[in-house]
Design an enzyme around this catalytic site. Structure first.
Site, mmCIF file in Angstrom:
data_model
loop_
_atom_site.group_PDB
_atom_site.id
_atom_site.type_symbol
_atom_site.label_atom_id
_atom_site.label_comp_id
_atom_site.label_asym_id
_atom_site.label_seq_id
_atom_site.Cartn_x
_atom_site.Cartn_y
_atom_site.Cartn_z
ATOM 1 N N GLU A 219 2.916 -0.329 -2.044
ATOM 2 C CA GLU A 219 4.138 0.469 -1.866
ATOM 3 C C GLU A 219 4.628 1.024 -3.200
ATOM 4 O OE1 GLU A 219 4.885 1.287 1.064
ATOM 5 O OE2 GLU A 219 3.651 -0.208 2.092
ATOM 6 N N ASP B 3 -3.684 2.364 -2.361
ATOM 7 C CA ASP B 3 -4.602 1.223 -2.360
ATOM 8 C C ASP B 3 -5.240 1.053 -3.733
ATOM 9 O OD1 ASP B 3 -4.111 0.506 0.231
ATOM 10 O OD2 ASP B 3 -5.996 1.272 1.060
HETATM 11 ZN ZN LIG Z 1 1.012 3.135 2.316
#
Ligand SMILES: [Zn+2]
Length: 414
Positions: A276, A357
């Site tokens: 996030e 990611d």
């Molecule tokens: Zn995400």
């Protein structure tokens, strides 16, 4: 009624629907009875079977709901409903702006009432059957009421402003409207996390303990303010876990669902948080907002052009062109363009997810933890592990979880 616009709008609508259905059907056929190897450590045969059942049930339910919507729209349109409604609202003798507002309100209320049974069925039958639903009827009704209030408080002034601009703004109205809508969407990015979302969920700062300590260490290293990290009471509605990043500037927030916090080890939670934070560091909210602002400009420019076309109104059985009816007709006529842009938006979003990611991998040095978190999350949420590529292309805001896990475990930065 039958003219070039009628044929374009009707055939465009049917093509868009058909593409959606093809995607759903391919997706059902892609359900593979063998569990992907990568997931053998978290899924048992029963979990996997249930996840496929859930995909089937949701797909069938979605198809029925979309067929119903289409049938209602076509019946209303072909039976002359738009022309009839236009006469009714004109008969009230209000000015063009208020007439338009009443026109929208009637359509919105009718659509809300027609959609309500599907909403209830989705929550209290489909989600309930798979053990996800934790909403009480009271929470459900309160959500409806609050949602309606937000829609009225924000939507009505916006609609009035929009109609007034096009009514009295001359040739450049669409540019003013564009500026207003863009300003509104930026203001919403600030208001949504701090004023609107708290109406629906309680945002709690993290409690002292191992998780807060671990997050503090990570947040310091990644230079993200800890006071922007919250746990939210998602468990008042669902057992599903999730996390999200929202807002910009001072209003930025990362919300971890309490359902996620309860079920994942600290290492995985920090990895999810790192993902996030990646959205924040890579300015994904800003980029997505700019993308939708450009999209809005394109729609408004086309709207201004199409508003001049009497043929468009005739195609929907309305004799006298008006700004308000034009909004609905242009939206229907431009459905194919909307589909193309939403495919582009989903591709952009999948790209952002890959970047978040890799940000998590780089900053935590541990791709395996996020991979483990995602696997646990997909098991608990009964995610479809084998979506069809065409369905992904049309709908997925995230890359399929198998693809993410592979990339994370190999530590690849994409
Ligand atoms: Zn995400």
């Amino acid at each position: 009624m039958i003219n070039g616009y009628f044929i374009a709008a009707l055939s465009g609508l049917m093509v868009v629907e058909a593409i959606g259905w093809i995607g759903e059907l391919l997706n059902l056929r892609a359900l593979d009875p063998t569990l992907p190897d990568k997931f053998a450590d978290v899924y048992d045969a029963g979990d996997y079977r249930r996840s496929q059942d859930y995909t089937r049930t949701r797909t069938r339910f979605g198809l029925v709901a979309s067929l119903f919507d289409l049938a209602v729209l076509l019946a209303f349109w072909l039976a002359g409903g738009f022309g009839w409604l236009d006469e009714v609202v004109r008969s009230f003798g209000l000015g063009p702006v208020w007439t338009g507002l009443v026109f929208f309100l009637i359509l919105a209320v009718a659509k809300g009432i027609l959609d309500l049974p599907f909403q209830i069925w989705g929550v209290f039958v489909v989600e309930e059957k798979y053990g996800f639903n934790l909403s009480s009827p009271r929470t459900f009704v309160l959500d409806l009421v609050k949602g309606l209030m937000v829609a009225v408080v924000l939507g009505v002034p916006l609609m009035i402003g929009f109609l007034a601009l096009f009514e009295y703004g001359g040739d450049a109205a669409w540019i003013y409207a564009w500026a207003a809508v863009v300003a509104f969407s930026f203001v919403m990015q600030i208001l949504a996390p701090t004023l609107i979302m708290p109406l629906f969920n309680k945002f709690t700062p993290l409690e002292d303990g191992e998780l807060k300590e671990a997050i503090l260490v990570y947040a310091r290293r990644a230079d993200f303010p800890l006071k922007g990290v919250f746990s939210i009471d998602a468990s008042r509605r669902t057992t599903k876990g999730n996390a999200f990043f929202t807002g910009f500037g001072k209003s930025k927030r990362i919300a971890l669902f309490d359902t996620l916090v309860q079920r994942h080890p600290v290492g995985e939670l920090v990895a999810v948080l790192a993902h996030e934070v990646g959205h924040y560091k890579k300015r994904h909210v800003l980029i997505a907002t700019v993308f939708s602002a450009l999209e809005m400009g394109l729609f408004l420019g086309l709207f201004a052009l199409l508003l001049e076309q009497a043929g468009l109104f005739q195609a929907f059985g309305v004799d006298e062109p008006s700004v308000y009816a034009g909004v609905i007709f242009v939206a229907i006529l431009l459905r194919p363009l909307e589909l193309v842009l939403s495919i582009g938006g989903a591709a952009l979003s999948r790209r952002h997810e890959r970047q978040a990611d890799s940000f998590a991998v780089t900053t935590t040095g541990r791709g395996d933890l996020l991979a483990a978190g995602l696997k646990r999350l997909s098991r608990d949420n009964l995610s479809n592990l084998t979506p069809h590529p065409f369905f992904v292309f049309l709908n997925y805001s995230h890359p399929p979880v198998l693809e993410r896990v592979r990339a994370l475990e190999s530590g690849r930065s994409t």
